[in-house]
Scaffold this active site. Structure first.
Site, PDB file in Angstrom:
ATOM      1  N   GLU A 199      -5.884  -9.152  -9.661  1.00  0.00           N
ATOM      2  CA  GLU A 199      -5.355  -8.057 -10.042  1.00  0.00           C
ATOM      3  C   GLU A 199      -4.176  -7.560  -8.945  1.00  0.00           C
ATOM      4  O   GLU A 199      -4.612  -7.057  -8.090  1.00  0.00           O
ATOM      5  CB  GLU A 199      -6.250  -6.961 -10.385  1.00  0.00           C
ATOM      6  CG  GLU A 199      -7.282  -7.288 -11.413  1.00  0.00           C
ATOM      7  CD  GLU A 199      -6.658  -7.188 -12.637  1.00  0.00           C
ATOM      8  OE1 GLU A 199      -5.722  -6.578 -12.882  1.00  0.00           O
ATOM      9  OE2 GLU A 199      -7.260  -7.983 -13.632  1.00  0.00           O
TER      10      GLU A 199
ATOM     11  N   CYS B 113      -0.519   0.838  -9.463  1.00  0.00           N
ATOM     12  CA  CYS B 113      -0.061  -0.624  -9.636  1.00  0.00           C
ATOM     13  C   CYS B 113       0.837  -0.660 -10.628  1.00  0.00           C
ATOM     14  O   CYS B 113       1.879  -1.194 -10.919  1.00  0.00           O
ATOM     15  CB  CYS B 113      -1.190  -1.326  -9.760  1.00  0.00           C
ATOM     16  SG  CYS B 113      -2.137  -1.053 -11.109  1.00  0.00           S
TER      17      CYS B 113
HETATM   18  P1  NAD Z   1      -4.265  -5.108   0.234  1.00  0.00           P
HETATM   19  O1  NAD Z   1      -4.082  -6.343  -0.481  1.00  0.00           O
HETATM   20  O2  NAD Z   1      -3.629  -4.750   1.553  1.00  0.00           O
HETATM   21  O3  NAD Z   1      -5.733  -4.883   0.382  1.00  0.00           O
HETATM   22  C1  NAD Z   1      -6.695  -4.999  -0.914  1.00  0.00           C
HETATM   23  C2  NAD Z   1      -8.023  -5.163  -0.419  1.00  0.00           C
HETATM   24  O4  NAD Z   1      -8.048  -6.581   0.277  1.00  0.00           O
HETATM   25  C3  NAD Z   1      -8.486  -4.320   0.871  1.00  0.00           C
HETATM   26  O5  NAD Z   1     -10.069  -3.910   0.592  1.00  0.00           O
HETATM   27  C4  NAD Z   1      -8.226  -5.288   2.174  1.00  0.00           C
HETATM   28  O6  NAD Z   1      -9.136  -4.938   3.092  1.00  0.00           O
HETATM   29  C5  NAD Z   1      -8.527  -6.638   1.703  1.00  0.00           C
HETATM   30  N1  NAD Z   1      -8.065  -7.528   2.165  1.00  0.00           N
HETATM   31  C6  NAD Z   1      -6.969  -7.588   2.991  1.00  0.00           C
HETATM   32  N2  NAD Z   1      -6.754  -8.915   3.343  1.00  0.00           N
HETATM   33  C7  NAD Z   1      -7.674  -9.967   2.951  1.00  0.00           C
HETATM   34  C8  NAD Z   1      -8.013 -11.160   3.327  1.00  0.00           C
HETATM   35  N3  NAD Z   1      -7.211 -12.102   3.886  1.00  0.00           N
HETATM   36  N4  NAD Z   1      -9.101 -11.514   2.515  1.00  0.00           N
HETATM   37  C9  NAD Z   1      -9.750 -10.659   1.901  1.00  0.00           C
HETATM   38  N5  NAD Z   1      -9.659  -9.378   1.851  1.00  0.00           N
HETATM   39  C10 NAD Z   1      -8.495  -8.792   2.153  1.00  0.00           C
HETATM   40  O7  NAD Z   1      -3.795  -3.859  -1.021  1.00  0.00           O
HETATM   41  P2  NAD Z   1      -3.486  -2.271  -0.727  1.00  0.00           P
HETATM   42  O8  NAD Z   1      -2.568  -2.011   0.099  1.00  0.00           O
HETATM   43  O9  NAD Z   1      -5.121  -1.801  -0.533  1.00  0.00           O
HETATM   44  O10 NAD Z   1      -3.508  -1.780  -2.559  1.00  0.00           O
HETATM   45  C11 NAD Z   1      -2.243  -1.892  -2.683  1.00  0.00           C
HETATM   46  C12 NAD Z   1      -1.938  -3.127  -3.685  1.00  0.00           C
HETATM   47  O11 NAD Z   1      -3.028  -3.176  -4.720  1.00  0.00           O
HETATM   48  C13 NAD Z   1      -0.619  -2.901  -4.283  1.00  0.00           C
HETATM   49  O12 NAD Z   1      -0.009  -4.151  -4.261  1.00  0.00           O
HETATM   50  C14 NAD Z   1      -1.069  -2.428  -5.872  1.00  0.00           C
HETATM   51  O13 NAD Z   1       0.037  -2.780  -6.792  1.00  0.00           O
HETATM   52  C15 NAD Z   1      -1.983  -3.431  -5.961  1.00  0.00           C
HETATM   53  N6  NAD Z   1      -2.969  -2.951  -7.002  1.00  0.00           N
HETATM   54  C16 NAD Z   1      -3.116  -3.583  -8.097  1.00  0.00           C
HETATM   55  C17 NAD Z   1      -3.836  -3.001  -9.304  1.00  0.00           C
HETATM   56  C18 NAD Z   1      -3.986  -3.963 -10.521  1.00  0.00           C
HETATM   57  O14 NAD Z   1      -4.947  -3.639 -11.463  1.00  0.00           O
HETATM   58  N7  NAD Z   1      -3.129  -4.917 -10.878  1.00  0.00           N
HETATM   59  C19 NAD Z   1      -4.262  -1.993  -9.037  1.00  0.00           C
HETATM   60  C20 NAD Z   1      -4.198  -1.242  -8.011  1.00  0.00           C
HETATM   61  C21 NAD Z   1      -3.518  -1.566  -7.018  1.00  0.00           C
END
Ligand code: NAD
Length: 507
Positions: free
Chosen positions: A233, A267
Site C-alpha cells: 500500500e 496517502c
Molecule cells: P516509509 O516507507 O518511509 O516507512 C514505512 C515503514 O517502512 C516504516 O515502518 C519504516 O520503518 C519501514 N521501512 C523503511 N525501510 C524499510 C526497509 N528497507 N525494509 C522494511 N521496512 C522498512 O513511509 P512513511 O514515511 O512512514 O509513510 C509515508 C508514506 O506512506 C507515503 O508515501 C504515503 O503515501 C504512504 N502511505 C500509503 C498508504 C496507502 O494505504 N496506500 C497509507 C498511508 C501512507
C-alpha cells in the site's frame, strides 16, 4: 547488540514525553521465528474463537479511547478529534470484520464440471506468520485493521510500527498485551528501516507494507529472495476533477478538506485539482477562501480550535519546502498560505502550475492544493491519468451518471464522487492502488482473504479415475474422443454439427 532508544517527540513543540528501546535486527528475526512457532495454536482455533478474542481487544479499545486519542495527539500532533477518527475507523472495521469473517472464510463448493464423481471444494488457509509494517501518518489505523484481518484469517502477526511515531507503537503493544488470549500471537517490534529489513529477510510467510513507493521497492526485492508474498500500500498523487456541473461551494469546501485534512499527510489527499475552464475562476476563489479559513496549530484540548496540526516527520518538511520552492521558481503562484513556522504550515492554494514541477509529479504529502485549468472533461481525465501513481481520485459533478462515467475512466484503486477521503473509511470497500501506488488490498473481504491462500480439494468416494477425458483416453477410441470434444466444446452450432457428421460420414 545494544538497543537504540526511540524518543517520543511531540512534533508540535519537539518536547520529549517518553522513550522506548528499539529492538535489534536479531530480536526482529527471533520474533518471526516465535510467531511461526505460535501459528499452529492460533490457526487451530475456529474463526468464531478468534473473533471472540478480538472482541476482547475491541472492548479494550472502546474502554481506553481517551488514552488512545491522547497518545496520538502527542505522537503525531493531530487534534484529539482527528485522533478519534483513526480509532473510529479501526473500531468500525474490527466490529464488522469479526461478524463477516466466518462467512468469508467458509470453504466454498465449486462446480466439478465434467468430473462428475468429484466434489470440488476451495478452502482458504492462513499463510503463517505475517509481518505488517506501517507508516507514521495514521499510525493506529494503518496498523490495526491489517493486523485484525491477518489474525481473523488465522495468521500470527509481527507488527513493526513506524519509528517516527514510536509512542503509538508502544501503545498498540500495551493494548494487545492487555488481552491475555491474544498476546502470545502478536509481537510488536520497534525500530527503523534496518529492523524492518531484518523482518522481511527473516522468511516470514507474508509481508504487508503501508509506506512509501521507495520502501515498497526495497521490500519487494527482499521478498523476492524467499518468494514471500507481499502486499504493498504505497504513495499517491490523487487528482480531483471538477466538472462544469459541479456544486462549486461543496467542491471547494470538501475539496479543501481532502487536500488539507491532517495537513495533507494522507496517502489519498487531494494533491492535484483539475477544473474545467468555465468554473475555474469561481472554484479558485472559493477554494482560496476556504483554505484561508482553516487554521493550523496544536492543542491537547478535547476540542481543538485548529483544523490542521504540524507536519509529523521533520524529513517531510524538507520535501514539502522543496516542492514549493521548485514550483514557485518555475512560475507557480501561491494564492494563500505558503508561510511555515517550525513544523506548521498554513494551507496553500497554488495556481499556474505545470507537469514539469515536482508539486504535480511527486508525492508532496503536505498541505498544498495546486489547481489546473482544463478545457473539458476529456482533458481532465487525460491529465488525472498522466501520473506514475494511481491510489485514489475524486470526481465532482451534479450528474451522477456522468460522474460515474468519468470515474470509470480514471486509473486509480478507488474513486469517490462529490466527496474526498471517505472511501478509506468504508469497511467493506477494498482499499489500495495501481501503478506506483502498489498492489494488494486492505479492508473488506479482499483485505482479509489476502492473508490467506486458496487450497483446493477434489473429493470423492470412488477410488478410480472416472472422468470423461480419462475414460476416452483409456478406451483407445481417438476418433470418438475428437467427436465428443467437437460436440462438447464446439464454439458454434456448425462446429458441433460438423464434428458429428464427420464422424458418421466417415463411418
Ligand atoms: P516509509 O516507507 O518511509 O516507512 C514505512 C515503514 O517502512 C516504516 O515502518 C519504516 O520503518 C519501514 N521501512 C523503511 N525501510 C524499510 C526497509 N528497507 N525494509 C522494511 N521496512 C522498512 O513511509 P512513511 O514515511 O512512514 O509513510 C509515508 C508514506 O506512506 C507515503 O508515501 C504515503 O503515501 C504512504 N502511505 C500509503 C498508504 C496507502 O494505504 N496506500 C497509507 C498511508 C501512507
Amino acid at each position: 547488540m545494544e538497543r537504540e532508544k526511540l524518543s517520543f517527540i511531540n512534533p508540535a513543540d519537539h518536547s520529549i514525553f517518553g522513550e522506548i528501546a528499539a529492538h535489534t535486527p536479531e530480536e526482529a528475526r527471533q520474533a518471526v521465528e516465535e510467531m511461526k512457532r505460535a501459528f499452529p495454536e492460533w490457526s487451530a482455533k475456529s474463526v468464531r474463537e478468534r473473533a471472540d478474542i478480538l472482541g476482547k481487544l475491541q472492548a479494550v479499545l472502546v474502554e481506553r479511547r481517551d488514552e488512545i486519542s491522547s497518545v496520538l495527539n502527542q505522537d503525531c500532533g493531530k487534534s484529539r478529534q482527528d485522533a478519534l477518527i483513526e480509532l473510529f475507523i479501526t473500531l468500525d472495521m474490527l466490529a464488522q470484520y469479526r461478524v463477516k469473517a466466518k462467512k468469508w472464510l467458509k470453504p466454498q463448493r465449486v462446480s466439478s464440471g465434467l468430473y462428475f464423481f468429484k466434489r470440488s471444494v476451495v478452502e482458504r488457509r492462513p499463510y503463517g506468520a505475517a509481518v505488517i509494517i506501517s507508516p507514521w501518518n495514521y499510525p493506529f489505523t494503518l496498523s490495526l485493521p491489517p493486523m485484525i484481518s491477518a489474525l481473523l484469517a488465522g495468521n500470527t502477526v509481527v507488527l513493526k510500527p513506524s519509528e517516527v511515531t514510536p509512542a503509538t507503537g508502544a501503545l498498540i503493544e500495551r493494548l494487545v498485551q492487555s488481552v491475555p488470549e491474544l498476546a502470545p500471537f502478536v509481537r510488536v517490534i520497534h525500530g527503523d528501516g534496518k529492523v524492518g529489513a531484518a523482518l522481511t529477510s527473516a522468511k516470514p510467510d507474508y509481508i504487508f507494507l503501508t509506506g512509501s513507493t521507495a520502501t515498497g521497492r526495497k521490500i519487494m526485492q527482499a521478498a523476492a529472495e524467499n518468494l514471500t508474498p507481499v502486499s504493498l500500500e504505497l504513495g499517491g498523487k490523487d487528482a480531483m476533477i471538477v466538472l462544469d456541473d459541479a456544486n462549486l461551494p461543496a467542491a471547494a469546501r470538501w475539496g479543501a478538506w481532502g487536500a488539507f485534512f491532517h495537513a495533507g499527510q494522507t496517502c489519498m489527499a487531494i494533491e492535484r485539482a483539475y477544473v474545467v475552464e468555465s468554473k475555474y475562476d469561481e472554484f479558485v476563489k472559493l477554494a482560496t477562501q476556504q483554505a484561508a479559513s482553516l487554521k493550523s496549530g496544536y492543542s491537547a484540548a478535547l476540542d481543538s480550535p485548529y483544523f490542521m496540526g504540524p507536519i509529523t516527520d521533520p524529513r517531510q518538511v524538507k520535501i514539502i519546502d522543496d516542492h514549493i520552492q521548485d514550483a514557485t521558481s518555475k512560475g507557480a503562484k501561491i494564492l494563500t498560505g505558503g508561510k511555515r513556522e517550525g513544523m506548521f504550515y498554513d494551507p496553500i492554494v497554488m495556481v499556474d502550475v505545470n507537469a514539469d514541477m515536482k508539486i504535480m509529479r511527486d508525492e508532496t504529502f503536505g498541505p498544498v492544493m495546486p489547481i489546473v485549468k482544463v478545457r473539458n472533461e476529456e482533458e481532465a481525465i487525460r491529465l488525472a491519468n498522466d501520473s506514475a501513481f494511481g491510489l485514489c481520485a475524486s470526481v465532482w459533478s451534479d450528474d451522477a451518471q456522468r460522474a460515474k462515467r468519468v470515474a470509470e475512466q480514471i486509473n486509480a484503486g478507488a474513486i469517490i464522487v462529490n466527496d474526498a477521503l471517505a472511501q478509506f473509511g468504508v469497511p467493506m470497500l477494498p482499499f489500495g492502488g495501481v501503478k506506483d501506488s502498489g498492489f494488494g488490498r486492505a479492508h473488506g473481504k479482499d483485505g482479509l482473504l489476502q492473508f490467506t491462500c486458496s487450497h483446493s480439494y477434489a473429493l470423492g468416494g470412488v477410488p478410480v479415475k472416472f472422468d470423461i477425458a480419462t475414460i476416452l483416453r483409456e478406451s483407445g477410441h481417438y476418433k470418438l474422443a475428437t467427436v465428443i470434444m467437437g460436440v462438447l466444446f464446439g464454439a458454434t452450432f456448425k462446429q458441433k454439427a460438423d464434428a458429428l457428421s464427420e464422424f458418421f460420414g466417415k463411418k
